[in-house]
Design a protein around this motif. Sequence first.
Motif, PDB file in Angstrom:
ATOM      1  N   ASP A 189      49.687 108.131  26.075  1.00  0.00           N
ATOM      2  CA  ASP A 189      49.355 106.797  25.423  1.00  0.00           C
ATOM      3  C   ASP A 189      47.899 106.881  25.014  1.00  0.00           C
ATOM      4  N   VAL A 190      47.088 107.756  25.459  1.00  0.00           N
ATOM      5  CA  VAL A 190      45.515 108.040  25.241  1.00  0.00           C
ATOM      6  C   VAL A 190      45.661 108.975  24.344  1.00  0.00           C
ATOM      7  N   MET A 191      46.478 110.031  24.305  1.00  0.00           N
ATOM      8  CA  MET A 191      46.464 111.284  23.410  1.00  0.00           C
ATOM      9  C   MET A 191      46.189 110.893  21.995  1.00  0.00           C
ATOM     10  N   GLU A 192      46.837 109.916  21.696  1.00  0.00           N
ATOM     11  CA  GLU A 192      47.182 109.560  20.403  1.00  0.00           C
ATOM     12  C   GLU A 192      45.881 109.265  19.750  1.00  0.00           C
ATOM     13  N   ASP A 193      44.620 108.903  20.429  1.00  0.00           N
ATOM     14  CA  ASP A 193      43.516 108.670  19.922  1.00  0.00           C
ATOM     15  C   ASP A 193      42.643 109.767  19.741  1.00  0.00           C
ATOM     16  N   TYR A 194      42.928 111.057  20.046  1.00  0.00           N
ATOM     17  CA  TYR A 194      42.362 112.028  19.628  1.00  0.00           C
ATOM     18  C   TYR A 194      42.870 113.412  19.090  1.00  0.00           C
ATOM     19  N   ILE A 195      44.231 113.410  19.291  1.00  0.00           N
ATOM     20  CA  ILE A 195      45.231 114.352  18.564  1.00  0.00           C
ATOM     21  C   ILE A 195      45.290 114.019  17.049  1.00  0.00           C
ATOM     22  N   GLU A 196      44.889 114.857  16.203  1.00  0.00           N
ATOM     23  CA  GLU A 196      45.127 114.520  14.555  1.00  0.00           C
ATOM     24  C   GLU A 196      45.857 115.742  14.190  1.00  0.00           C
ATOM     25  N   GLU A 197      46.246 115.609  12.704  1.00  0.00           N
ATOM     26  CA  GLU A 197      47.358 116.426  12.052  1.00  0.00           C
ATOM     27  C   GLU A 197      46.759 117.859  12.100  1.00  0.00           C
TER      28      GLU A 197
ATOM     29  N   SER B  25      52.723 115.091  21.078  1.00  0.00           N
ATOM     30  CA  SER B  25      51.707 116.090  20.189  1.00  0.00           C
ATOM     31  C   SER B  25      52.680 116.450  18.843  1.00  0.00           C
ATOM     32  N   ILE B  26      53.906 116.400  18.920  1.00  0.00           N
ATOM     33  CA  ILE B  26      54.692 116.823  17.784  1.00  0.00           C
ATOM     34  C   ILE B  26      54.783 115.450  16.902  1.00  0.00           C
ATOM     35  N   GLU B  27      54.940 114.233  17.627  1.00  0.00           N
ATOM     36  CA  GLU B  27      54.744 112.921  16.567  1.00  0.00           C
ATOM     37  C   GLU B  27      53.653 112.954  15.954  1.00  0.00           C
ATOM     38  N   MET B  28      52.481 113.549  16.692  1.00  0.00           N
ATOM     39  CA  MET B  28      51.126 113.203  15.911  1.00  0.00           C
ATOM     40  C   MET B  28      50.806 114.406  14.818  1.00  0.00           C
ATOM     41  N   LYS B  29      51.916 115.321  14.604  1.00  0.00           N
ATOM     42  CA  LYS B  29      51.821 116.199  13.554  1.00  0.00           C
ATOM     43  C   LYS B  29      50.783 117.350  13.967  1.00  0.00           C
ATOM     44  N   ALA B  30      50.861 117.760  15.193  1.00  0.00           N
ATOM     45  CA  ALA B  30      50.186 118.882  15.632  1.00  0.00           C
ATOM     46  C   ALA B  30      50.691 119.848  14.918  1.00  0.00           C
ATOM     47  N   GLY B  31      49.760 121.005  14.657  1.00  0.00           N
ATOM     48  CA  GLY B  31      50.040 122.452  14.013  1.00  0.00           C
ATOM     49  C   GLY B  31      50.521 123.363  14.879  1.00  0.00           C
ATOM     50  N   CYS B  32      50.382 123.404  16.270  1.00  0.00           N
ATOM     51  CA  CYS B  32      50.800 124.223  17.321  1.00  0.00           C
ATOM     52  C   CYS B  32      50.525 123.589  18.702  1.00  0.00           C
TER      53      CYS B  32
END
Length: 551
Positions: free
Chosen positions: A172-180, A196-203
């Motif tokens: 729930d905290v990761m959503e604040d600093y992971i970007e596309e 991470s996948i839902e936040m559109k991480a590249g890898c």
Amino acid sequence: MKPVFVIGHRTPDTDSICSAICYARLKQMLTGREHIPCRAGQVNAETQYVLDCFGVEAPRDLASLNPRLSDVQYREVAGIAAQLSLRRAWQYMSETNIHTIPVVDGERNLEGLLTFSDIARFYMEDQDANALAAARTSYRNLVDVLNGELVVGNMEDHFEQGKVVVAAANPDVMEDYIEEHDLVILGNRYESQLCSIEMKAGCIVIGLGAPVSRTIKKLAEESGCTVIATPMDTYTCSKVINQAVPVQHIMKRSGLVTFRPDELVEDVKKTVAKKRIRYYPILDDDGKYVGMVSQRNLLDIEKQEVILVDHNERDQAVEGIQSAQVTEIIDHHRIGALETNGPIYFRNQPLGCTATIVAQLYRENGVGIGRQDAGLLCSAILSDTLMFRSPTCTHADRAAAEELAQIAGVDVKTHAVAMFRAGSQLVGRSMDELFHMDYKYYQVRNKRMAISQVTSVNQDELDGIRPQMLEYMRSCLPTSGLAMLFVMLTNIIDEATELVYIGQGTAELVRAAFQKECGPESVVLPGVVSRKKQLVSPLLAALEQEDGEEA
């Protein structure tokens, strides 16, 4: 072991060429080591006739003995590709013990240079989280550095956008600093992977050797997220991941100092003395990379071993003789100023020809002389003694020539006349060519002069070139750096020489040397055919006396 060069004087005559060939053969038979005959100039017409007559190739043309990079034991270390990771580059440089490595393409074109210092500087400086993307790091490099496995994605793709994130917090905290497009390093927690996948991480990099579920694989494929699995923990992954950066990101591209194999070592030393670089790339004539040279390589260069025949003075030796190691001298001229680093075998005899000495050495060592070598040595003696007419000719020269002629199957007189006719075809040649066919430098104290000799069996030929030769001498004296120029126009049959000269005080010098009235620019000297014995000696003696009187 490098071969030994056997070489005569500059502007080679028949003696210097033939003696070099035959002595090189003798030395090779006696030592088993390769000896290569060489020449320090073009083969003249007379000598070429002799070589053709006995089916011998001209010696190697050696313009200079000054060492070139091609003589240096440089390192033929292979270059690396621009896409190679810093880790692999470091490992390769450590294994080969080289601090500078060239970066080349598939066709050996030099693209840049990489040093240990470049890698250390990049690794020690604080790199921001965007370093991998800025370097367009390939997933192949990432998988290699992480000792991992590509679970989802294409090995040939690159990480080009986003930052590196270590997912140590709750989902729930990761959503604040992971970007596309970010690259996320995480552990075996399914919720963090999914987030991470839902936040559109590249890898995403899944550590601790955790298995990747089918659901994560499917979701990653649908969202275009690359998945790498690694046995490393998150700390180790974050520590080594920047080692995946390709070398092209930090290599030096501009201002590269390169050299070519034909460059003089002395010139290269001057260049590298101003730099603080340990290794330099060498490129061939097509600009392709061939190896690396260090300052130590330049200092450890092995000197070329050389045997001098038919001369012993530095002014007459091939250019760069001071850079070589002279191991022997075989000569019949006066002893001049040529210093050596240590004692050498020096054979100097008052004979009419060096070839006579070489023939003696064959006999002294119990080596039979074949027809080819006999023909060359006989021709050299006939040439230097002007078929026994020169006052330098001794009984030993004549006896050697007659014995060699029998082995070679030639008639002395017939062969000598044919040689002289081949060499005395003066019509159609430039004065520069005629002057430099057979000339030598001499120096007494601060005065330096050149004496050339043009021989012929035809007096009309000699008379025809006299005015043109004088004009040529007048034109080149001011820029020659010489005080005097002399040309001997020698008629072999009549055994006479017309001496042509220019330079301040030359007429007076000739008058003092020969005790004979002279014209302003020439004098006929009956019976004079030898430069060494009949011309040089009286001229130098008169010049020394003149300098002594002035002092």
